[in-house]
Write a protein that holds these residues in place. Structure first.
Motif, mmCIF file in Angstrom:
data_model
loop_
_atom_site.group_PDB
_atom_site.id
_atom_site.type_symbol
_atom_site.label_atom_id
_atom_site.label_comp_id
_atom_site.label_asym_id
_atom_site.label_seq_id
_atom_site.Cartn_x
_atom_site.Cartn_y
_atom_site.Cartn_z
ATOM 1 N N ILE A 1 3.012 -10.593 33.167
ATOM 2 C CA ILE A 1 3.379 -11.984 32.891
ATOM 3 C C ILE A 1 4.880 -12.020 32.645
ATOM 4 N N LEU A 2 5.568 -12.945 33.301
ATOM 5 C CA LEU A 2 7.019 -13.045 33.182
ATOM 6 C C LEU A 2 7.404 -14.400 32.601
ATOM 7 N N SER A 3 8.449 -14.388 31.785
ATOM 8 C CA SER A 3 8.989 -15.622 31.227
ATOM 9 C C SER A 3 10.499 -15.465 31.108
ATOM 10 N N ALA A 4 11.193 -16.601 30.985
ATOM 11 C CA ALA A 4 12.659 -16.556 30.996
ATOM 12 C C ALA A 4 13.246 -16.129 29.659
ATOM 13 N N ARG A 5 12.567 -16.432 28.543
ATOM 14 C CA ARG A 5 13.164 -16.216 27.227
ATOM 15 C C ARG A 5 12.392 -15.183 26.414
ATOM 16 N N ASN A 6 13.110 -14.424 25.597
ATOM 17 C CA ASN A 6 12.482 -13.440 24.722
ATOM 18 C C ASN A 6 11.510 -14.086 23.748
ATOM 19 N N THR A 7 11.865 -15.248 23.211
ATOM 20 C CA THR A 7 10.992 -15.903 22.230
ATOM 21 C C THR A 7 9.643 -16.267 22.857
ATOM 22 N N ASP A 8 9.659 -16.742 24.113
ATOM 23 C CA ASP A 8 8.404 -17.086 24.791
ATOM 24 C C ASP A 8 7.582 -15.840 25.091
ATOM 25 N N ASN B 1 14.492 -11.016 33.465
ATOM 26 C CA ASN B 1 15.649 -10.122 33.622
ATOM 27 C C ASN B 1 15.270 -8.659 33.402
ATOM 28 N N LYS B 2 14.392 -8.399 32.431
ATOM 29 C CA LYS B 2 13.976 -7.027 32.129
ATOM 30 C C LYS B 2 13.173 -6.428 33.281
ATOM 31 N N PHE B 3 12.496 -7.277 34.060
ATOM 32 C CA PHE B 3 11.590 -6.792 35.097
ATOM 33 C C PHE B 3 12.275 -6.640 36.450
ATOM 34 N N GLN B 4 13.573 -6.855 36.517
ATOM 35 C CA GLN B 4 14.291 -6.706 37.791
ATOM 36 C C GLN B 4 14.142 -5.288 38.335
ATOM 37 N N GLY B 5 13.948 -5.202 39.663
ATOM 38 C CA GLY B 5 13.809 -3.902 40.298
ATOM 39 C C GLY B 5 12.395 -3.366 40.305
ATOM 40 N N GLN B 6 11.449 -4.056 39.679
ATOM 41 C CA GLN B 6 10.067 -3.626 39.644
ATOM 42 C C GLN B 6 9.205 -4.618 40.427
ATOM 43 N N SER B 7 8.016 -4.192 40.814
ATOM 44 C CA SER B 7 7.101 -5.085 41.515
ATOM 45 C C SER B 7 5.669 -4.722 41.151
ATOM 46 N N VAL B 8 4.802 -5.713 41.159
ATOM 47 C CA VAL B 8 3.383 -5.527 40.882
ATOM 48 C C VAL B 8 2.596 -6.383 41.870
ATOM 49 N N LYS B 9 1.290 -6.212 41.861
ATOM 50 C CA LYS B 9 0.450 -6.951 42.802
ATOM 51 C C LYS B 9 0.295 -8.411 42.400
ATOM 52 N N TYR B 10 0.125 -8.652 41.083
ATOM 53 C CA TYR B 10 -0.106 -10.013 40.596
ATOM 54 C C TYR B 10 0.922 -10.355 39.514
ATOM 55 N N VAL B 11 1.475 -11.559 39.585
ATOM 56 C CA VAL B 11 2.452 -12.029 38.607
ATOM 57 C C VAL B 11 2.001 -13.383 38.056
ATOM 58 N N GLY B 12 1.988 -13.489 36.745
ATOM 59 C CA GLY B 12 1.809 -14.772 36.075
ATOM 60 C C GLY B 12 3.166 -15.225 35.571
#
Length: 221
Positions: free
Chosen positions: A14-21, A160-171
């Motif tokens: 699961i990806l989000s833009a902000r650390n707090t979220d 931003n932390k997940f740059q350069g990585q990839s997975v099959k499913y993203v929320g």
């Protein structure tokens, strides 16, 4: 938890833009995650350089409240079977490097046992001790140190932390819209197929289009 369930965590994030979220998402998922909750509290301290004028002793309540980049939380809530991410290089040759993701298999007072999810050491069990960590850069007016397990929950991560990585499913949680250059593009390109991306829009939103923030100045350099 079996190795088949390890694949579930390898394939999804699961990806989000902000650390707090991200922190709120992880907290909500952990509450519904099966198993008994175990809380580990840090030992925080501050030191002043010799000869400095400021010799104030900051209360432990204030030190415990600090949430700094690359530093584990003072109050670390964990459950057996939950995914975690390592925040420091401990033993790179054994797969224990900054950013390594793993599944927690056992915890003791002074050590965590986990199973690596990625890389040539995937499936191997490793041990993570409590260590003292100091932020690499901080605006704090004192030297800060926290003794804690160098991990955080990995149910969700910032884009931003997940740059350069990839997975099959993203929320993708975009209830708070992206705000930095190319952030939306990075988020949408983390899945191996566009059909495997699910996006959570702001509540009661009637708009299905999201603007990808682009600063032309960056492209001209």
């Amino acid at each position: 938890m079996s190795l088949h369930e390890d694949q579930y965590f390898r394939d999804r994030t699961i990806l989000s833009a902000r650390n707090t979220d991200v922190d709120l998402i992880k907290k909500e998922i952990l509450q519904s995650f099966p198993g008994n909750l175990e809380t580990f509290r840090s030992a925080d301290s501050n030191t002043v350089e010799a000869g400095a004028d400021n010799h104030a002793a900051y209360p432990s309540e204030y030190l415990n409240s600090l949430d700094l980049s690359g530093i584990p939380l003072s109050k670390l809530d964990l459950k057996i079977g939950c995914p975690i991410i390592l925040l420091r290089n401990l033993a790179p040759k054994q797969g224990l490097c900054n950013g390594a993701r793993m599944v927690l298999t056992r915890f003791l007072h002074r050590v965590l046992e986990a199973r690596l999810l990625f890389g040539p050491h995937a499936g191997e069990h490793v041990f993570i001790p409590r260590i003292s960590l100091t932020p690499s850069s901080t605006a704090l007016p004192f030297h800060f140190s926290r003794r804690q397990f160098p991990v955080r929950l990995a149910f969700a991560m910032t884009i931003n932390k997940f740059q350069g990585q990839s997975v099959k499913y993203v929320g993708l949680d975009i209830r708070v819209l992206v705000f930095s250059h190319g952030q939306l593009y990075v988020a949408l390109s983390r899945a191996t197929s566009p059909n495997h991306i699910s996006a959570l829009l702001p509540q009661n939103s009637t708009v299905s289009n999201i603007v990808n923030v682009v600063y032309p100045e960056v492209l001209l350099q």
